[in-house]
Write an enzyme that holds these catalytic residues in place. Structure first.
Site, short mmCIF file in Angstrom:
data_model
loop_
_atom_site.label_atom_id
_atom_site.label_comp_id
_atom_site.label_asym_id
_atom_site.label_seq_id
_atom_site.Cartn_x
_atom_site.Cartn_y
_atom_site.Cartn_z
CB CYS A 134 -1.13 0.22 5.15
SG CYS A 134 0.54 -0.40 4.80
CD GLU B 22 -1.29 -2.26 2.23
OE1 GLU B 22 -2.10 -2.97 2.83
OE2 GLU B 22 -0.07 -2.44 2.31
#
Length: 157
Positions: free
Chosen positions: A92, A61
């Site tokens: 994330c 991510e």
């Protein structure tokens, strides 16, 4: 019952994220992949690169968010959807909120570290200044199987 248009689109882009996850295997990284989509096209891709870069923050991510910001020329990733094969961790999920990503779609749930439904609800926490619509479980079976196979092979080594 037929699949809605949005569900079909989500599955299509999750397949792209799965392809990125498989690429992580080349560097012996945990196979997690991500793509960021804007206006119907992929603008960024990422895969876990912690082993390759020796960087604990090199999650799929994070790599994809950095690439997407470069692609649009701004840190606000409005009108984007992030597809990732594993439920984002706290780091994330925080980056998703900070990047103002309006929609998150993930594959497998992460009961041990997931921060978008399993352990925490960072992506939808009403106390934060931004929330992301969050859809979990898209192609959960194939996403989870890739991870199970990876860790099974690791344990047998």
């Amino acid at each position: 019952m037929t699949e809605s248009g949005l569900e079909a689109i989500d599955r299509q882009f999750m397949e792209d994220a799965l392809a990125e996850a498989r690429r992580a295997l080349d560097t012996e990284d945990v196979p997690v992949g991500a793509v960021i989509v804007r206006e119907g096209r992929i603008i960024a891709r990422g895969r876990n690169q912690r082993e390759q870069l020796q960087d604990p923050t090199a999650h799929a991510e994070m790599i994809a968010i950095t690439a997407a910001a470069a692609a649009v020329g701004h840190w606000r990733l409005e009108n984007c959807t992030l597809y990732v094969t594993l439920e984002p961790c706290a780091m994330c999920a925080g980056a998703i909120v900070l990047a103002r990503i309006p929609r998150l779609v993930f594959g497998a749930y992460d009961e041990k570290a997931g921060a978008c439904g399993s352990l925490f609800e960072i992506s939808r926490d009403p106390r934060l200044n931004h929330r992301a619509e969050t859809v979990g479980g898209v192609l959960a079976g194939p996403c989870a199987q890739l991870l199970r196979d990876f860790f099974r092979a690791r344990r047998s080594e």
